[in-house]
Design a protein around this motif. Structure first.
Motif, PDB file in Angstrom:
ATOM      1  N   SER A 170       0.815  -1.216   0.000  1.00 16.24           N
ATOM      2  CA  SER A 170       0.000   0.000   0.000  1.00 16.24           C
ATOM      3  C   SER A 170       0.851   1.270   0.000  1.00 16.24           C
ATOM      4  O   SER A 170       0.365   2.348  -0.306  1.00 16.24           O
ATOM      5  CB  SER A 170      -0.905   0.017   1.233  1.00 16.24           C
ATOM      6  OG  SER A 170      -0.132   0.170   2.408  1.00 16.24           O
TER       7      SER A 170
ATOM      8  N   ALA B 293       2.113   2.542   2.745  1.00 13.53           N
ATOM      9  CA  ALA B 293       1.792   3.265   3.975  1.00 13.53           C
ATOM     10  C   ALA B 293       2.081   2.390   5.180  1.00 13.53           C
ATOM     11  O   ALA B 293       1.955   1.165   5.135  1.00 13.53           O
ATOM     12  CB  ALA B 293       0.326   3.694   3.985  1.00 13.53           C
TER      13      ALA B 293
ATOM     14  N   ALA C 232       8.702   9.965  11.780  1.00 15.15           N
ATOM     15  CA  ALA C 232       8.569  10.693  10.521  1.00 15.15           C
ATOM     16  C   ALA C 232       9.922  10.967   9.888  1.00 15.15           C
ATOM     17  O   ALA C 232      10.067  10.930   8.657  1.00 15.15           O
ATOM     18  CB  ALA C 232       7.818  12.004  10.751  1.00 15.15           C
TER      19      ALA C 232
ATOM     20  N   VAL D 128      10.970   8.100   7.846  1.00 15.63           N
ATOM     21  CA  VAL D 128      10.178   7.905   6.632  1.00 15.63           C
ATOM     22  C   VAL D 128      10.488   8.959   5.570  1.00 15.63           C
ATOM     23  O   VAL D 128      10.316   8.732   4.375  1.00 15.63           O
ATOM     24  CB  VAL D 128       8.679   7.911   7.000  1.00 15.63           C
ATOM     25  CG1 VAL D 128       7.797   7.915   5.762  1.00 15.63           C
ATOM     26  CG2 VAL D 128       8.353   6.701   7.869  1.00 15.63           C
ATOM     27  N   GLU D 129      10.955  10.130   6.016  1.00 15.21           N
ATOM     28  CA  GLU D 129      11.268  11.199   5.072  1.00 15.21           C
ATOM     29  C   GLU D 129      12.262  10.717   4.015  1.00 15.21           C
ATOM     30  O   GLU D 129      13.177   9.969   4.303  1.00 15.21           O
ATOM     31  CB  GLU D 129      11.861  12.407   5.815  1.00 15.21           C
ATOM     32  CG  GLU D 129      10.833  13.184   6.608  1.00 15.21           C
ATOM     33  CD  GLU D 129      11.471  14.304   7.424  1.00 15.21           C
ATOM     34  OE1 GLU D 129      12.712  14.336   7.530  1.00 15.21           O
ATOM     35  OE2 GLU D 129      10.724  15.116   7.992  1.00 15.21           O
TER      36      GLU D 129
ATOM     37  N   THR E 182       8.663   7.317  -0.317  1.00 18.64           N
ATOM     38  CA  THR E 182       7.295   7.604  -0.775  1.00 18.64           C
ATOM     39  C   THR E 182       6.257   7.006   0.166  1.00 18.64           C
ATOM     40  O   THR E 182       5.073   6.949  -0.164  1.00 18.64           O
ATOM     41  CB  THR E 182       7.081   7.051  -2.187  1.00 18.64           C
ATOM     42  OG1 THR E 182       7.338   5.634  -2.186  1.00 18.64           O
ATOM     43  CG2 THR E 182       8.007   7.729  -3.182  1.00 18.64           C
ATOM     44  N   THR E 183       6.691   6.565   1.331  1.00 23.68           N
ATOM     45  CA  THR E 183       5.796   5.930   2.303  1.00 23.68           C
ATOM     46  C   THR E 183       5.038   6.970   3.106  1.00 23.68           C
ATOM     47  O   THR E 183       5.603   7.975   3.533  1.00 23.68           O
ATOM     48  CB  THR E 183       6.598   5.026   3.258  1.00 23.68           C
ATOM     49  OG1 THR E 183       7.286   4.032   2.497  1.00 23.68           O
ATOM     50  CG2 THR E 183       5.690   4.347   4.271  1.00 23.68           C
ATOM     51  N   SER E 184       3.760   6.711   3.329  1.00 24.48           N
ATOM     52  CA  SER E 184       2.914   7.585   4.145  1.00 24.48           C
ATOM     53  C   SER E 184       2.748   6.992   5.534  1.00 24.48           C
ATOM     54  O   SER E 184       2.929   5.794   5.742  1.00 24.48           O
ATOM     55  CB  SER E 184       1.530   7.754   3.494  1.00 24.48           C
ATOM     56  OG  SER E 184       1.634   8.287   2.196  1.00 24.48           O
ATOM     57  N   ILE E 185       2.391   7.855   6.497  1.00 22.58           N
ATOM     58  CA  ILE E 185       2.106   7.424   7.864  1.00 22.58           C
ATOM     59  C   ILE E 185       0.616   7.604   8.134  1.00 22.58           C
ATOM     60  O   ILE E 185       0.064   8.689   7.912  1.00 22.58           O
ATOM     61  CB  ILE E 185       2.921   8.242   8.882  1.00 22.58           C
ATOM     62  CG1 ILE E 185       4.411   8.074   8.647  1.00 22.58           C
ATOM     63  CG2 ILE E 185       2.567   7.824  10.314  1.00 22.58           C
ATOM     64  CD1 ILE E 185       5.280   8.980   9.499  1.00 22.58           C
ATOM     65  N   VAL E 186      -0.026   6.552   8.599  1.00 25.88           N
ATOM     66  CA  VAL E 186      -1.455   6.579   8.897  1.00 25.88           C
ATOM     67  C   VAL E 186      -1.641   6.419  10.409  1.00 25.88           C
ATOM     68  O   VAL E 186      -1.161   5.446  10.992  1.00 25.88           O
ATOM     69  CB  VAL E 186      -2.210   5.450   8.155  1.00 25.88           C
ATOM     70  CG1 VAL E 186      -3.707   5.525   8.457  1.00 25.88           C
ATOM     71  CG2 VAL E 186      -1.967   5.531   6.647  1.00 25.88           C
TER      72      VAL E 186
ATOM     73  N   ILE F 174      -2.392  -0.690   4.951  1.00 30.05           N
ATOM     74  CA  ILE F 174      -1.035  -0.437   5.451  1.00 30.05           C
ATOM     75  C   ILE F 174      -0.185  -1.689   5.265  1.00 30.05           C
ATOM     76  O   ILE F 174      -0.698  -2.802   5.170  1.00 30.05           O
ATOM     77  CB  ILE F 174      -1.043  -0.051   6.949  1.00 30.05           C
ATOM     78  CG1 ILE F 174      -1.811  -1.096   7.782  1.00 30.05           C
ATOM     79  CG2 ILE F 174      -1.632   1.338   7.148  1.00 30.05           C
ATOM     80  CD1 ILE F 174      -1.779  -0.849   9.280  1.00 30.05           C
TER      81      ILE F 174
END
Length: 346
Positions: free
Chosen positions: A62, A64, A90, A93-94, A97-101, A123
């Motif tokens: 996904s 994420a 964060a 992850v910076e 292209t991964t998002s945090i949910v 996720i």
């Protein structure tokens, strides 16, 4: 007007759908000229890119990672410890292209957890904050094939965790107070089922498995030979600590020491006592846990843990379930400041 799809763009450019997909997802596979031509045609047709849900179905990823929070979602933005931990996560992850949910875990009136928050989440990995690895939500995540990172140490060699020795933190505070002669100690614990600053509840007898701080509370109690009084006044919030201070002042006589199981609670107690002109630490000593940024300016004695670095390690494990090490115990240390001193003569 018919819906514009990836195949529509491919036909217009005269290339395969896979080539159009590469223009968005794997640009290194194409020449700059071809990629620019594909994106230009796509823009003319009103195509904004491959469908994210479809891509997730095809790849099984996904893009994420989730963070499960107990209680209310605003905790992630208001609690200094949570803010520091998430900032560290964060930072890991910076650059990807991964998002945090953020996933808040709620319970019904009977204390049954609502598992839909994880059942419906798209996720790849999940961090459990203040949620035990034996919780039903963890079982559901494993059944869905979601890799887990916990904040509690586990005996399972295959588990992933970033933890501190919470029992040791409690022992450090307990031994510090015992060494100063304190035998009448009130401990303030947070609960998720009551709003901040709720009516103070006395927990009798003091339950060492209380809330999310069982190990911390157990170490504290053992170091003080069980001479503690456990109270709660709602969620982990400054106002809950202030409410306990007001309750102690009205109840009398004051204990010789108060321990908040977090710095936020301890700082609330400290503010309440200072507002009533109580001598800290001459009359009452105050201790906390975590060493959040506000602790040092207020002279709060506490146990320091590397909050941001802990979050960064959690983020590293979430991003790559194969990268070692997978079990990290972070260091802790007692930081003695001006909020604690020898017990008063009663």
């Amino acid at each position: 007007m018919p819906r514009v799809t990836l195949k529509t763009v491919a036909a217009a450019v005269g290339v395969s759908p896979a080539t159009v997909s590469n223009a968005y997802n794997r640009p290194d596979q194409l020449s700059a000229e071809l990629r620019e031509r594909i994106l230009a045609v796509a823009a003319e047709l009103g195509f904004t890119g491959p469908d994210a849900a479809g891509r997730a179905l095809r790849t099984g990823r996904s893009g994420a990672v989730g963070v499960l929070l107990t209680g209310y979602l605003s905790y992630a933005f208001s609690d200094p410890y949570a803010v520091g931990l998430l900032a560290g996560l964060a930072s890991a992850v910076e650059g990807t292209t991964t998002s945090i949910v953020l996933l808040p875990l709620h319970y019904d009136a009977d204390g049954v957890p609502d598992l839909s928050v994880v059942r419906q989440a798209s996720i790849d990995a999940l961090a459990l904050l203040s949620v035990p690895a034996t919780h039903p939500v963890a079982d559901l995540a494993r059944a869905r094939g979601i890799s887990l990172v916990t904040t509690d140490p586990l005996d399972d060699p295959g588990a992933s965790w970033v933890a501190i020795d919470d029992r040791r933190t409690g022992t450090l505070v307990g031994e510090h107070l015992a060494g100063l002669g304190h035998t009448d100690v009130v401990v303030v614990a947070p609960v998720d089922d009551a709003p901040p600053g709720s009516e103070v509840r006395l927990v009798e007898p003091p339950r060492l498995d209380f809330a999310d701080y069982a190990a911390r509370l157990s170490g504290l109690s053992d170091a003080l030979d069980g001479r503690i009084t456990l109270v709660t006044a709602g969620q982990n919030d400054f106002g809950s600590g202030e409410r306990v201070a007001a309750w102690l002042l009205a109840r009398g006589p004051l204990p010789t020491a108060v321990v908040g199981l977090s710095d936020v609670l301890a700082l609330g107690v400290l503010e309440g006592l200072n507002a009533a002109d109580v001598d800290v630490p001459g009359t009452v000593s105050v201790c906390g846990f975590d060493d959040i940024p506000a602790a040092a300016p207020r002279g709060l004695t506490t146990v320091r843990q590397p909050i941001v670095e802990r979050g960064r390690e959690i983020g590293r494990m979430l991003l790559d379930p194969d990268e070692a090490p997978r079990q990290v115990l972070m260091p802790v240390e007692l930081v003695v400041r001006r909020s604690t001193g020898p017990t008063r003569t009663v």
